[in-house]
Design a protein around this motif. Sequence first.
Motif, PDB file in Angstrom:
ATOM      1  N   TRP A  46       0.850  -1.192   0.000  1.00 36.30           N
ATOM      2  CA  TRP A  46       0.000   0.000   0.000  1.00 36.30           C
ATOM      3  C   TRP A  46       0.888   1.245   0.000  1.00 36.30           C
ATOM      4  O   TRP A  46       1.879   1.318   0.735  1.00 36.30           O
ATOM      5  CB  TRP A  46      -0.878   0.050   1.248  1.00 36.30           C
ATOM      6  CG  TRP A  46      -1.907  -1.043   1.376  1.00 36.30           C
ATOM      7  CD1 TRP A  46      -1.717  -2.288   1.884  1.00 36.30           C
ATOM      8  CD2 TRP A  46      -3.280  -0.952   1.011  1.00 36.30           C
ATOM      9  NE1 TRP A  46      -2.887  -3.007   1.868  1.00 36.30           N
ATOM     10  CE2 TRP A  46      -3.884  -2.197   1.332  1.00 36.30           C
ATOM     11  CE3 TRP A  46      -4.079   0.046   0.429  1.00 36.30           C
ATOM     12  CZ2 TRP A  46      -5.219  -2.464   1.096  1.00 36.30           C
ATOM     13  CZ3 TRP A  46      -5.415  -0.217   0.204  1.00 36.30           C
ATOM     14  CH2 TRP A  46      -5.989  -1.460   0.528  1.00 36.30           C
ATOM     15  N   THR A  47       0.523   2.261  -0.789  1.00 38.15           N
ATOM     16  CA  THR A  47       1.236   3.539  -0.799  1.00 38.15           C
ATOM     17  C   THR A  47       0.221   4.683  -0.883  1.00 38.15           C
ATOM     18  O   THR A  47      -0.913   4.493  -1.327  1.00 38.15           O
ATOM     19  CB  THR A  47       2.202   3.644  -1.989  1.00 38.15           C
ATOM     20  OG1 THR A  47       1.465   3.459  -3.209  1.00 38.15           O
ATOM     21  CG2 THR A  47       3.319   2.616  -1.883  1.00 38.15           C
ATOM     22  N   VAL A  48       0.682   5.853  -0.395  1.00 37.34           N
ATOM     23  CA  VAL A  48      -0.143   7.054  -0.459  1.00 37.34           C
ATOM     24  C   VAL A  48       0.230   7.817  -1.722  1.00 37.34           C
ATOM     25  O   VAL A  48       1.401   8.167  -1.914  1.00 37.34           O
ATOM     26  CB  VAL A  48       0.075   7.953   0.776  1.00 37.34           C
ATOM     27  CG1 VAL A  48      -0.821   9.182   0.707  1.00 37.34           C
ATOM     28  CG2 VAL A  48      -0.165   7.176   2.056  1.00 37.34           C
ATOM     29  N   VAL A  49      -0.742   8.065  -2.590  1.00 34.21           N
ATOM     30  CA  VAL A  49      -0.440   8.744  -3.844  1.00 34.21           C
ATOM     31  C   VAL A  49      -1.031  10.157  -3.892  1.00 34.21           C
ATOM     32  O   VAL A  49      -0.804  10.897  -4.849  1.00 34.21           O
ATOM     33  CB  VAL A  49      -0.960   7.923  -5.048  1.00 34.21           C
ATOM     34  CG1 VAL A  49      -0.233   6.594  -5.127  1.00 34.21           C
ATOM     35  CG2 VAL A  49      -2.463   7.727  -4.977  1.00 34.21           C
ATOM     36  N   SER A  50      -1.798  10.548  -2.827  1.00 33.33           N
ATOM     37  CA  SER A  50      -2.459  11.864  -2.852  1.00 33.33           C
ATOM     38  C   SER A  50      -1.639  12.955  -2.170  1.00 33.33           C
ATOM     39  O   SER A  50      -2.096  14.084  -2.030  1.00 33.33           O
ATOM     40  CB  SER A  50      -3.826  11.771  -2.168  1.00 33.33           C
ATOM     41  OG  SER A  50      -3.694  11.279  -0.845  1.00 33.33           O
ATOM     42  N   GLY A  51      -0.444  12.618  -1.710  1.00 34.39           N
ATOM     43  CA  GLY A  51       0.413  13.634  -1.122  1.00 34.39           C
ATOM     44  C   GLY A  51       0.211  13.859   0.359  1.00 34.39           C
ATOM     45  O   GLY A  51       0.868  14.717   0.944  1.00 34.39           O
ATOM     46  N   HIS A  52      -0.691  13.136   1.001  1.00 31.07           N
ATOM     47  CA  HIS A  52      -0.925  13.305   2.434  1.00 31.07           C
ATOM     48  C   HIS A  52       0.190  12.633   3.232  1.00 31.07           C
ATOM     49  O   HIS A  52       0.723  11.590   2.839  1.00 31.07           O
ATOM     50  CB  HIS A  52      -2.271  12.698   2.831  1.00 31.07           C
ATOM     51  CG  HIS A  52      -3.456  13.417   2.269  1.00 31.07           C
ATOM     52  ND1 HIS A  52      -3.927  13.185   0.999  1.00 31.07           N
ATOM     53  CD2 HIS A  52      -4.249  14.377   2.799  1.00 31.07           C
ATOM     54  CE1 HIS A  52      -4.978  13.957   0.773  1.00 31.07           C
ATOM     55  NE2 HIS A  52      -5.190  14.692   1.847  1.00 31.07           N
ATOM     56  N   ASP A  53       0.511  13.216   4.338  1.00 30.00           N
ATOM     57  CA  ASP A  53       1.555  12.681   5.214  1.00 30.00           C
ATOM     58  C   ASP A  53       0.903  11.701   6.181  1.00 30.00           C
ATOM     59  O   ASP A  53       0.430  12.084   7.256  1.00 30.00           O
ATOM     60  CB  ASP A  53       2.252  13.811   5.957  1.00 30.00           C
ATOM     61  CG  ASP A  53       3.411  13.322   6.811  1.00 30.00           C
ATOM     62  OD1 ASP A  53       3.820  12.165   6.621  1.00 30.00           O
ATOM     63  OD2 ASP A  53       3.889  14.096   7.666  1.00 30.00           O
ATOM     64  N   ILE A  61     -10.098  14.246   0.534  1.00 32.88           N
ATOM     65  CA  ILE A  61     -10.077  12.918  -0.099  1.00 32.88           C
ATOM     66  C   ILE A  61      -8.638  12.437  -0.135  1.00 32.88           C
ATOM     67  O   ILE A  61      -7.737  13.147  -0.612  1.00 32.88           O
ATOM     68  CB  ILE A  61     -10.664  12.953  -1.512  1.00 32.88           C
ATOM     69  CG1 ILE A  61     -12.163  13.288  -1.442  1.00 32.88           C
ATOM     70  CG2 ILE A  61     -10.453  11.616  -2.220  1.00 32.88           C
ATOM     71  CD1 ILE A  61     -12.812  13.421  -2.792  1.00 32.88           C
ATOM     72  N   ILE A  62      -8.439  11.253   0.384  1.00 35.30           N
ATOM     73  CA  ILE A  62      -7.129  10.603   0.365  1.00 35.30           C
ATOM     74  C   ILE A  62      -7.149   9.534  -0.715  1.00 35.30           C
ATOM     75  O   ILE A  62      -8.138   8.794  -0.866  1.00 35.30           O
ATOM     76  CB  ILE A  62      -6.816   9.976   1.730  1.00 35.30           C
ATOM     77  CG1 ILE A  62      -6.636  11.076   2.785  1.00 35.30           C
ATOM     78  CG2 ILE A  62      -5.568   9.097   1.666  1.00 35.30           C
ATOM     79  CD1 ILE A  62      -6.511  10.543   4.179  1.00 35.30           C
ATOM     80  N   GLU A  63      -6.065   9.417  -1.482  1.00 40.32           N
ATOM     81  CA  GLU A  63      -5.979   8.361  -2.494  1.00 40.32           C
ATOM     82  C   GLU A  63      -4.812   7.442  -2.154  1.00 40.32           C
ATOM     83  O   GLU A  63      -3.688   7.901  -1.940  1.00 40.32           O
ATOM     84  CB  GLU A  63      -5.806   8.946  -3.889  1.00 40.32           C
ATOM     85  CG  GLU A  63      -5.895   7.887  -4.975  1.00 40.32           C
ATOM     86  CD  GLU A  63      -5.965   8.476  -6.370  1.00 40.32           C
ATOM     87  OE1 GLU A  63      -6.019   7.681  -7.332  1.00 40.32           O
ATOM     88  OE2 GLU A  63      -5.972   9.714  -6.504  1.00 40.32           O
ATOM     89  N   LEU A  64      -5.119   6.140  -2.072  1.00 37.61           N
ATOM     90  CA  LEU A  64      -4.108   5.110  -1.837  1.00 37.61           C
ATOM     91  C   LEU A  64      -3.981   4.235  -3.073  1.00 37.61           C
ATOM     92  O   LEU A  64      -4.952   4.049  -3.829  1.00 37.61           O
ATOM     93  CB  LEU A  64      -4.488   4.232  -0.648  1.00 37.61           C
ATOM     94  CG  LEU A  64      -4.684   4.895   0.711  1.00 37.61           C
ATOM     95  CD1 LEU A  64      -4.980   3.837   1.764  1.00 37.61           C
ATOM     96  CD2 LEU A  64      -3.476   5.720   1.110  1.00 37.61           C
ATOM     97  N   ALA A  65      -2.797   3.675  -3.271  1.00 39.39           N
ATOM     98  CA  ALA A  65      -2.564   2.676  -4.321  1.00 39.39           C
ATOM     99  C   ALA A  65      -2.184   1.367  -3.655  1.00 39.39           C
ATOM    100  O   ALA A  65      -1.416   1.351  -2.680  1.00 39.39           O
ATOM    101  CB  ALA A  65      -1.466   3.126  -5.270  1.00 39.39           C
TER     102      ALA A  65
END
Length: 748
Positions: free
Chosen positions: A71-78, A102-106
């Motif tokens: 899992w990775t964070v792709v929306s720039g949130h810390d 809105i948070i986006e994860l990959a």
Amino acid sequence: MTFKHQYLSSLIIASMMMTACGSSESDKEDIKAVNQKPTVSVAPSSFKEKAMATIAATASDPDGEITGYSWTVVSGHDLTLQNADSDTVSFTSPEVGLDGDIIELALTVTDDAGETATTNVQITINPNTIPLSFMGLATDAPLSNATISINVSGRNVGVETTTDAKGYYTVDLLLDDSEADSVVNIVAHGSGEQSNAGLISWLGTVEKLSQQAGDDKTLTAADNFAVNVTNITTAQYGLAMRLNKGEAIKDNETFDLLSSQLDFDDVLVLATAIKVAIDKSNENHSLALPDGVSDTLALIDDEITTNDYISQVQSTPEYAEAQQEMFNDETLIDTASDYSVPSVYYVSPADNHLYGDIYQFGTDGKGSIGNEDFEWIMENGTITATVSNPNVVSYYNYVEVNDVGTKALVEHSITKHELKRVSSNSINDSLLITYYHTYHYPNGELEDLIEPEQILRIASKESSVQPIQINSLDTAYVTTPYNQISQTVMSWTETLTLNDDTTGTLRFSDKPFTWQDSEGVLQLNFTDGSKTRFKKIQTGNTLDLFALETSEDGSNFRGYAVGRGKIVTKDKLPSWNSDTAAGIYQFARSPFTDSLYQTWYELHENGDAEIILTSDDDEDGKLSTYEITIMYGNWQILEDGSLTLQLFLDKDVGPSPNCRSSLIANCKLYRDLNWKLIAQKSNEFGLLNTYYSPYGDGLHTYAIRPMRKLDIAPINLSQIVQSDAGTIKSALSDVRMHTKLSHQEQPR
């Protein structure tokens, strides 16, 4: 044609040969199956901010198994992802504003053949909100079609509504929970003929208001009376801001403390002036707000403009009319919220009074104020206390009977008290108090007369009491009710010396006592079994407020006075400094007292001193030389650190700048003042003030009084008097000067 036939024949022959020969194992191994990719999906989801968010994925491999997750964070949130290498990931959702985020994860999955598949998912983060609805009234007279807006920590949040024809409003507010500690103010701006109306009410922090509103999240006057935006709430807010040096008031405790330190005489004056501007200036344009002042909110923002406007309107009939209308306006009285009568009210004194009263309420409907007993009832938000044994003061007065003047004996008493609550918090209430003065003529010259007197005061509850830090060898300077010590001494104060062995002495009595710290209360135990105790009600800049209670039997206490005082250790007692004592001084007074009625002291570096008194005797709105009195004398600092100021008269011409000492021929002592410094903070002083007059019995009076050092004189006399100052009132009689000085300078 020939070529085609030959080609077909060759294919047939080759096929027959291969079939006849068969295939080997190695040939079979060279033929491998094609691997199928894994699949993965994650359903969209939503979570509240600052909460644990857990997201599960669904992944499979049709010809094998899943061996890895990433899992990775792709929306720039810390974000810190927990279990990012498993099918279920968790993280703490971030704090968001009212619009959410809105948070986006990959998620990438890997199968046992090394093939991967990736999908993205959006997670909605919703804010935690605090919904509030306010239902109240905008009035000094009701403000119809007024704009109601809400300020949160000083900013307009863009939520507005309009009052109905009777001044009532409802407004809804939705705040992020990060605003829990923010302060809410309700602001009302009038329209039409009331366009000069600007009112404000300080409600409290969002968290407190939410608790008060309860489950329905609707705040009404029954929950917090401050939803009613009035000229009184505006005056209280303006003066609290002034007391706070213009700094924003950021919490409930600070506002409650500032409110308790207000002189509610000043609140009443400013509230009345606001009402005059809004309600009376349309008919009398001379009462209009000054040029450049858009409304009454802008008025209270400028101290000088406010004071000037009050001076302009205070002596008009419209001002008296407006104040009486306020007293009669039931919408200004809190009858909506729950009113549990406290066990005690400690009423703070006004700046120009020495002490306030103490009301004690028993659960049996009986109570007391000083040595008077009363029976009380509570109806419709009003406490009515009817006195059964009122103190009676007898004196003679000249009255007219059948068109003939005669001297009549008058017996004066206060027979009833009415207390109405204007505002309230956890430690004090502001009260509209009505005293009913009864004038009885025992010889029948006139019929009995009952006259009401109304005042606005802050009244502290038992919860306001603060522990006193008492040490041996302390000296307590405290206010007491009026006490005629002897024919030549009267006092509104007592000095307690506390010895290390718990014994003590009084300045004006030889009654022996021992002292104790009774759970933060200073208690004196007398040998006859009686007790006196002092409770600290308020900590001030210089002087504190103490309540004096006394018990004759040692157990049942009566409250007698709330007054200023100080408890100090001897070696920390301040004293006057000869290098800095020179200057201009004035006893504490309302900033709204008519500016033409002044008393101040000028101490010069060479030891000369003057007292200047001004009064607009002819009520023409300006001063002439005949409305100014200057008394001349000298000042010095004594060995005990106190400051003495002596005033003299020339036996022939009265006050004279050439008569400043008894060593000068023809000069006689007129007044002798002694200022013992018991507290000081910057240019504010707490004094034990002794006032001596050599005339008659040679009376000494003692009182504790606050004083301020001024940068400039209250009035520039040079603009009034172009001739020598000695010509001012030089021909005044001793009698007139004695009366005037006594009226303005003796403790009241």
